[in-house]
Scaffold this motif. Structure first.
Motif, PDB file in Angstrom:
ATOM      1  N   ALA A  70      -6.486   9.586  -0.575  1.00  0.00           N
ATOM      2  CA  ALA A  70      -6.614  10.337   0.742  1.00  0.00           C
ATOM      3  C   ALA A  70      -4.858  10.901   1.283  1.00  0.00           C
ATOM      4  N   LYS A 100     -18.747  -4.190   1.920  1.00  0.00           N
ATOM      5  CA  LYS A 100     -17.819  -4.534   2.337  1.00  0.00           C
ATOM      6  C   LYS A 100     -17.936  -5.227   3.690  1.00  0.00           C
ATOM      7  N   ASN A 138     -15.438  -5.208   8.587  1.00  0.00           N
ATOM      8  CA  ASN A 138     -15.327  -5.521   6.862  1.00  0.00           C
ATOM      9  C   ASN A 138     -14.826  -6.934   6.561  1.00  0.00           C
ATOM     10  N   VAL A 141      -9.356   4.721  -3.043  1.00  0.00           N
ATOM     11  CA  VAL A 141      -9.011   3.982  -1.553  1.00  0.00           C
ATOM     12  C   VAL A 141      -7.973   2.895  -1.940  1.00  0.00           C
ATOM     13  N   GLU A 142      -8.231   2.527  -2.812  1.00  0.00           N
ATOM     14  CA  GLU A 142      -7.280   1.275  -3.125  1.00  0.00           C
ATOM     15  C   GLU A 142      -6.972   0.799  -4.545  1.00  0.00           C
ATOM     16  N   LYS A 157      -3.374   1.085   7.648  1.00  0.00           N
ATOM     17  CA  LYS A 157      -3.472   0.111   6.838  1.00  0.00           C
ATOM     18  C   LYS A 157      -2.017  -0.474   6.866  1.00  0.00           C
ATOM     19  N   VAL A 164      -7.681   6.278   9.334  1.00  0.00           N
ATOM     20  CA  VAL A 164      -7.436   4.987   8.918  1.00  0.00           C
ATOM     21  C   VAL A 164      -5.970   4.509   8.757  1.00  0.00           C
ATOM     22  N   LYS A 200       0.848  -1.122   0.079  1.00  0.00           N
ATOM     23  CA  LYS A 200      -0.103  -0.061   0.142  1.00  0.00           C
ATOM     24  C   LYS A 200       0.910   1.487   0.082  1.00  0.00           C
ATOM     25  N   GLU A 208     -18.452   4.393  -2.184  1.00  0.00           N
ATOM     26  CA  GLU A 208     -17.549   3.626  -2.747  1.00  0.00           C
ATOM     27  C   GLU A 208     -18.163   3.088  -4.141  1.00  0.00           C
ATOM     28  N   MET A 268     -13.644   6.243  -3.833  1.00  0.00           N
ATOM     29  CA  MET A 268     -14.484   6.768  -2.935  1.00  0.00           C
ATOM     30  C   MET A 268     -14.963   8.048  -3.626  1.00  0.00           C
ATOM     31  N   GLU A 326      -3.732   7.207   7.138  1.00  0.00           N
ATOM     32  CA  GLU A 326      -4.282   8.022   6.004  1.00  0.00           C
ATOM     33  C   GLU A 326      -5.585   8.632   6.495  1.00  0.00           C
ATOM     34  N   GLU A 327      -5.812   9.800   6.003  1.00  0.00           N
ATOM     35  CA  GLU A 327      -7.143  10.500   6.018  1.00  0.00           C
ATOM     36  C   GLU A 327      -8.332   9.731   5.685  1.00  0.00           C
ATOM     37  N   PHE A 328      -9.311   9.918   6.412  1.00  0.00           N
ATOM     38  CA  PHE A 328     -10.662   9.133   6.273  1.00  0.00           C
ATOM     39  C   PHE A 328     -11.285   9.881   5.370  1.00  0.00           C
TER      40      PHE A 328
HETATM   41  P1  AMP Z   1      -8.600  -0.979   1.164  1.00  0.00           P
HETATM   42  O1  AMP Z   1      -8.542  -2.680   1.521  1.00  0.00           O
HETATM   43  O2  AMP Z   1      -7.768  -0.182   1.335  1.00  0.00           O
HETATM   44  O3  AMP Z   1      -9.807  -1.137   0.227  1.00  0.00           O
HETATM   45  O4  AMP Z   1      -9.824  -0.645   2.366  1.00  0.00           O
HETATM   46  C1  AMP Z   1     -10.925  -1.294   2.859  1.00  0.00           C
HETATM   47  C2  AMP Z   1     -12.073  -0.692   3.057  1.00  0.00           C
HETATM   48  O5  AMP Z   1     -11.655   0.312   4.271  1.00  0.00           O
HETATM   49  C3  AMP Z   1     -12.440   0.222   1.825  1.00  0.00           C
HETATM   50  O6  AMP Z   1     -13.282  -0.600   1.197  1.00  0.00           O
HETATM   51  C4  AMP Z   1     -13.141   1.184   2.497  1.00  0.00           C
HETATM   52  O7  AMP Z   1     -14.330   0.959   2.838  1.00  0.00           O
HETATM   53  C5  AMP Z   1     -12.595   1.465   3.710  1.00  0.00           C
HETATM   54  N1  AMP Z   1     -11.541   2.485   3.616  1.00  0.00           N
HETATM   55  C6  AMP Z   1     -10.067   2.431   3.395  1.00  0.00           C
HETATM   56  N2  AMP Z   1      -9.235   3.323   3.356  1.00  0.00           N
HETATM   57  C7  AMP Z   1     -10.249   4.463   3.558  1.00  0.00           C
HETATM   58  C8  AMP Z   1     -10.312   5.901   3.684  1.00  0.00           C
HETATM   59  N3  AMP Z   1      -9.191   6.584   3.403  1.00  0.00           N
HETATM   60  N4  AMP Z   1     -11.225   6.359   3.920  1.00  0.00           N
HETATM   61  C9  AMP Z   1     -12.583   5.814   4.300  1.00  0.00           C
HETATM   62  N5  AMP Z   1     -12.698   4.420   4.215  1.00  0.00           N
HETATM   63  C10 AMP Z   1     -11.658   3.853   3.932  1.00  0.00           C
END
Ligand code: AMP
Ligand code: GLY
Length: 422
Positions: A118, A215, A225, A283-284, A145, A143, A103, A193, A274, A186-188
């Motif tokens: 973010a 999710k 999640n 977001v990813e 990760k 957030v 990431k 989505e 997002m 990271e910032e929320f």
């Molecule tokens: P990811 O594996 O990075 O996709 O994160 C899993 C889930 O967490 C995402 O599908 C979002 O629902 C939530 N998420 C991840 N990053 C953020 C973010 N910066 N702000 C808000 N929700 C997030």
């Protein structure tokens, strides 16, 4: 063409079905596959999950294309090794797969190419003190990760500083093994989505219909999640204006950036977005098809999917392999084992699938196994029941009518898939 599909979940069942329906596919094998996949892509005779055994199988069965479903073998470099052996692969190289397997790499890459995402900072175990100090300056929710692959579980949203500190400590202490020894903070992001899947050939790409995953484990987006409890396609939140921005600000710079940096992206690039006020942020990134998005997206795919993936693997997408005229909608409801994503029991007999298939709904196997002719539940996510129709409303009705006909002990599903889009 002869194809070997790697993987054995619901996503791979949907890929296998689309490949089987392709005019240009001949022999289709799966490894390891699952009972649903084996109905039309028999299990390849490969002794164990070892790249050398896979190469031997490809050579002795004149495999023209290997399609890789899951992220793990991609992150481990399956594509590089197969290509060195003269075998064409739909899936990115190990270097390109870092968009998902790190990431931190993905965030820095986005920063280098001005791709909206973010705001973030990356800390490794050695920077623990600075990370703690940084947390004191952050707004909440926040957030955290894990940098590496953590089977969709490595993201934690902290509502206040104490829980952020605890999460950070436990990540550095090995909560996600080595995957969490580096942490992205990271910032929320607020918004809705959506997922975009782009078929890429290294230089160019073409997108499949948009989709939206669900999710969280429980209705109204409550609970933990998960890998995904259901999805529908297309997603109305992805308007034409949003999609234009996705091309201009996200996909085009990503494909060009990867190429310019020396690791062109071939395979499926999944942009998890997002969207807020019609502005998409990433977001990813994932480097493979989404699960369960693929079960919806490929259920409404029209064209020659095998030809599309093969052309991408050869470095030049054949746009004639995809028809843009589909006016269908699909909705996939995941039937899970009660308790998922935590502890759950498995091994329960599943009934009703044949009944459902008579109604036109599609049942994708995610976690099933055969035992003495009986189909048993064998995972957290068990089946993906998918309705396909001319409207989202009727696709949803078809999916939920089908769900009622299926039964196994401890079956659990969300009752609100697609509801927000109606
Ligand atoms: P990811 O594996 O990075 O996709 O994160 C899993 C889930 O967490 C995402 O599908 C979002 O629902 C939530 N998420 C991840 N990053 C953020 C973010 N910066 N702000 C808000 N929700 C997030
Ligand atoms: N559905 C989310 C994923 O495939 O990562």
């Amino acid at each position: 063409m002869n194809i070997l599909l790697i993987g054995g979940g619901g996503r791979e069942h949907a890929i296998a079905r689309a490949l089987r329906l392709s005019p240009s596919s001949d022999n289709l094998y799966s490894y390891p596959g699952n009972p649903g996949i084996w109905q039309f892509a028999p299990k390849a005779e490969i002794q164990k999950f070892d790249f050398n055994f896979i190469i031997d199988f490809c050579k002795s069965n004149n495999i023209n294309l290997v399609v890789v479903g899951p992220e793990k073998p991609l992150a481990d470099g399956i594509t590089d090794i197969l290509i060195e052996n003269g075998i064409k692969v739909f899936g990115p190289s190990k270097q390109a797969a870092r968009l998902e397997s790190s990431k931190g790499f993905a965030k820095d890459f986005m920063a280098r190419h001005n791709i909206p995402t973010a705001k973030y900072k990356i800390f490794s175990e050695e920077d623990k003190k600075t990370a703690d100090e940084y947390l004191n300056t952050c707004k909440f929710p926040l957030v955290l990760k894990a940098d590496g692959l953590a089977a969709g579980k490595g993201v934690i949203i902290a509502q206040e500083i104490q829980s952020a500190q605890q999460t950070l400590d436990s990540m550095f202490d090995g909560l996600f093994s080595d995957a969490g020894k580096t942490v992205v903070i990271e910032e929320f992001l607020l918004g809705v989505e959506a997922s975009i899947l782009a078929i890429c050939d290294g230089k160019d790409y073409i997108t499949l219909p948009s989709s939206q995953d669900h999710k969280r484990a429980m209705d109204d987006d409550l609970g933990k999640n998960t890998g995904g409890m259901g999805a529908y396609s297309p997603a109305p939140i992805v308007t034409e204006s949003v999609m234009n921005k996705v091309h201009e600000k996200i996909l085009r710079p990503a494909i060009e950036g990867m190429r310019a940096e020396g690791f062109p992206f071939t395979g499926c690039l999944y942009a998890g977005l997002m969207i807020h006020d019609e502005e998409p942020k990433v977001v990813e990134f994932n480097v493979r098809f989404g699960d369960p998005e693929t079960q919806s997206v490929l259920s409404i795919f029209e064209g020659d999917f095998a030809k599309l993936l093969y052309s991408a693997a050869c470095g030049k997408i054949d746009t004639s392999a995809i028809k843009n005229s589909s006016n269908k909608h699909a909705c996939c409801v995941i039937l899970a084992s009660e308790g998922y994503p935590d502890e759950y029991e498995k091994g329960f007999e599943i009934t009703g699938i044949e009944e459902v298939e008579k109604t036109g709904a599609i049942v994708y196997h995610s976690g099933t196994r055969l035992n003495e002719g009986k189909l048993l539940s064998d995972g957290g996510r068990v089946l993906g029941v998918t309705g396909v129709s001319t409207t989202l409303k009727t696709a949803l009705e078809q999916a939920y009518n089908a769900v009622r006909k299926i039964n196994f002990s401890n079956m659990y599903f969300r009752k609100d898939i697609g509801k927000k889009a109606l």
